[in-house]
Design a protein around this motif. Structure first.
Motif: not given
Length: 387
Positions: A333-341, A358-364, A374-383
């Motif tokens: 759910n990328q829309h909600e995920l971006d908001m919560h990040i 997100f590393l932990h989630t990648a495994v499971y 990770f792409a969303m985190v990257d953008r959100a952190v930069t902003e």
């Protein structure tokens, strides 16, 4: 100056700590509510009062006003530590209930006005009755009063009950009855009905000669959050003559009030949690975008997700944020995920913490979903850092 009223407090069988207060008619005592008070304990505690000059309450010298009678009832609430109650008034008790709802609105959770009026005819009639009662006593008026309380059919069917109510009128203090007549002579609430904000049920007896259905319609038309129910085959003491139906109406109205109050409390708590987690700016934008179509869903989410789940004490907000991020990543759910990040970063969570989630989630839950996270985190952190 208030009078210390005599009253019964009946503890309810419901786990909810709501309280119903029953206030009766001119010339009655609290036994007029016998058919209701036990049944109503299914939904609340019940307080049944004798107004001043009635039953076992004191009889100070008159004249009285409706404000005097109302302050007496409020003193009973204060004595029992009750901030808000379900208030039920019949006839004179209905005038008392209206006064409290107008002048002390925070004390009234729901209001029931039964066989009552915003104005009880011409003042001269009540002044004359007060003088006559002082001269001749209440016993001389008992037959006339009871003839208005019950329909002829009911009187023929249950003569013993009618006789018991006649004795009730006759036993009422002459001064108490007369002084309450003077209170009714000075009563006119028609201009203040619009100030009543409590959810209100208005009940009338179709054959009530004292306060006919036309008086009830004035109440219902003047009170914004009200509904009117006219009982067939009922006169002035409709709660006695149509006991079962009146009890059902009261339970339905009071239960609905409890439900509405619970929803309002959940909505208020949900909005507080929502603003705490997502921030005022985001919530304000969401509210501005609300339409008639989306409003029910917004209300549902605010009460349930935020007012219930996020408000639970079992997990703190920090852990709930991490869980939410992991679950939203897992389901894609990328829309909600971006908001919560972005909300997590504003709340002080570090980029390193989010990376671990997100590393932990990648495994499971799968690499592609975590890759997108990770792409969303990257953008959100930069902003976030640039701000």
């Amino acid at each position: 100056m208030t009078v210390e009223l005599s009253y019964d407090l009946v503890t309810g069988r419901s786990p909810q700590r709501a309280t119903i207060v029953l206030v009766g008619s001119l010339g009655s005592d609290r036994s007029m509510w016998d058919a209701q008070r036990s049944a109503l304990t299914e939904v609340a505690d019940v307080i049944v009062v004798d107004l001043r000059g009635h039953g076992r309450s004191p009889t100070p010298n008159g004249p009285y006003t409706i404000a005097d009678l109302s302050e007496d009832v409020l003193a009973v609430l204060d004595e029992n530590g009750l901030d808000r109650v379900h208030l039920v008034g019949l006839s004179l008790g209905g005038a008392v209930a209206q006064w409290i709802a107008v002048h002390r609105p925070a004390r009234v959770q729901t209001l029931t006005l039964m066989c009552t009026a915003a104005r009880f005819g011409e003042p001269r009639g009540w002044s004359d009755r007060a003088a006559a009662v002082r001269a001749k006593g209440t016993d001389s008026f008992a037959d006339a009063v009871v003839s208005r309380w019950f329909t002829p059919e009911f009187t023929a069917r249950d003569a013993d009950l009618v006789a018991r109510h006649r004795r009730m009128v006759s036993a009422t203090s002459d001064e108490g009855y007369a002084s309450c007549c003077e209170a009714l002579a000075g009563w006119d609430d028609r201009e203040d009905l619009g100030r009543i904000s409590a959810p209100t049920l208005v009940i009338a007896g179709e054959q009530d000669p004292a306060t006919p259905p036309s008086d009830a319609r004035i109440l219902a038309d003047g009170i914004a959050r009200s509904r009117l129910h006219v009982l067939t085959a009922a006169a002035h003491l409709a709660n006695v003559e149509r006991a079962g139906e009146v009890t059902r109406l009261l339970v339905d109205h009071i239960s609905r009030g409890e439900y509405d109050m619970g929803r309002a409390a959940a909505r208020a708590e949900g909005m507080r949690q929502r603003r705490s987690v997502l921030g005022d700016a985001h919530v304000d934008r969401s509210i501005e975008r609300t339409t008639d179509v989306t409003a029910p869903f917004q209300d549902f989410i605010t009460r349930t997700a935020w007012g219930d789940i996020w408000a639970r004490p079992g997990l703190d907000h920090h852990l709930r944020r991490l869980l939410t991020l992991a679950i939203l990543t897992a389901v894609g759910n990328q829309h909600e995920l971006d908001m919560h990040i972005r909300a997590a970063l504003r709340a002080g969570l570090s980029a390193d913490e989010l990376a671990e989630v997100f590393l932990h989630t990648a495994v499971y839950a799968g690499v592609p979903n975590s890759n997108a996270a990770f792409a969303m985190v990257d953008r959100a952190v930069t902003e976030h850092d640039s701000r």
